[in-house]
Write a protein that holds these residues in place. Structure first.
Motif, PDB file in Angstrom:
ATOM      1  N   ASP A 112       0.843  -1.196   0.000  1.00 30.36           N
ATOM      2  CA  ASP A 112       0.000   0.000   0.000  1.00 30.36           C
ATOM      3  C   ASP A 112       0.875   1.241   0.000  1.00 30.36           C
ATOM      4  O   ASP A 112       2.029   1.194   0.447  1.00 30.36           O
ATOM      5  CB  ASP A 112      -0.916   0.009   1.232  1.00 30.36           C
ATOM      6  N   HIS A 124       0.249   5.697   0.417  1.00 26.68           N
ATOM      7  CA  HIS A 124      -0.622   6.875   0.510  1.00 26.68           C
ATOM      8  C   HIS A 124       0.222   8.134   0.416  1.00 26.68           C
ATOM      9  O   HIS A 124       1.344   8.180   0.926  1.00 26.68           O
ATOM     10  CB  HIS A 124      -1.385   6.897   1.847  1.00 26.68           C
ATOM     11  N   HIS A 171      -3.617  -1.563   5.938  1.00 21.82           N
ATOM     12  CA  HIS A 171      -4.145  -1.879   4.607  1.00 21.82           C
ATOM     13  C   HIS A 171      -3.321  -2.963   3.912  1.00 21.82           C
ATOM     14  O   HIS A 171      -3.877  -3.909   3.345  1.00 21.82           O
ATOM     15  CB  HIS A 171      -4.175  -0.620   3.732  1.00 21.82           C
TER      16      HIS A 171
HETATM   17 ZN   LIG Z   1      -4.446   2.313   1.945  1.00 20.49          ZN
END
Ligand SMILES: [Zn+2]
Length: 159
Positions: free
Chosen positions: A10, A12, A44
């Motif tokens: 993941d 961000h 995540h």
């Molecule tokens: Zn995420």
């Protein structure tokens, strides 16, 4: 008993004025991840690793980002839901290994709390959760402090 591994990733973007939550723990910092949920990269990527190992799709399948139910959701709820699905499908978590990539702040001092929080949500002992942190050596968006990324490998056994 058979053993299965899953991988999760993941990333961000980081922006000012957002809370920095990693592994369910809020860290004091001036920036935080942008996302529909809290943007907890570790939670995540961990969810995706668990779903991958269990052959249950991915985080988008279970928590669609257009579903208002999950807007701003506490990331640990994702893990609790994943845990339920693993139990239903007769999987047990053997081990989780993660690497979080970010320039700042230093994560090491926060690892014990993160491990506790993740382990509690997954219903396993903290010894089964291994966390590591790396910087990106100043390279790319992560290196410039514009983003945070995470890789996780989860190992499951069948019950
Ligand atoms: Zn995420």
């Amino acid at each position: 008993m058979s053993v299965r591994c899953g991988i999760g990733y993941d990333l961000h973007r980081l922006a000012e004025g957002r809370k920095l939550i990693i592994g369910g723990i809020e860290l004091p910092f001036d920036k935080g991840p942008v996302g529909h949920s809290e943007g907890d990269v570790l939670a995540h990527a961990l969810c995706d690793a668990l779903f991958g190992a269990a052959g249950l799709g991915d985080i988008g399948t279970h928590f669609p980002d257009n579903d208002p139910k999950w807007k701003g959701a506490n990331s640990l709820l994702f893990l609790e839901h994943a845990r339920k699905l693993l139990v239903e499908n007769r999987f047990a978590i053997e081990h989780v290994d993660a690497v979080v990539i970010l320039e700042r702040p230093k994560l090491g001092p926060h690892f014990p709390k993160m491990r506790e929080a993740l382990a509690r949500s997954l219903g396993v002992s903290a010894q089964k959760i291994h966390l590591k942190a790396k910087t990106n050596e100043g390279v790319d968006a992560v290196g410039r402090g514009e983003a945070i990324a995470c890789h996780v490998v989860a190992t499951l056994s069948t019950l």
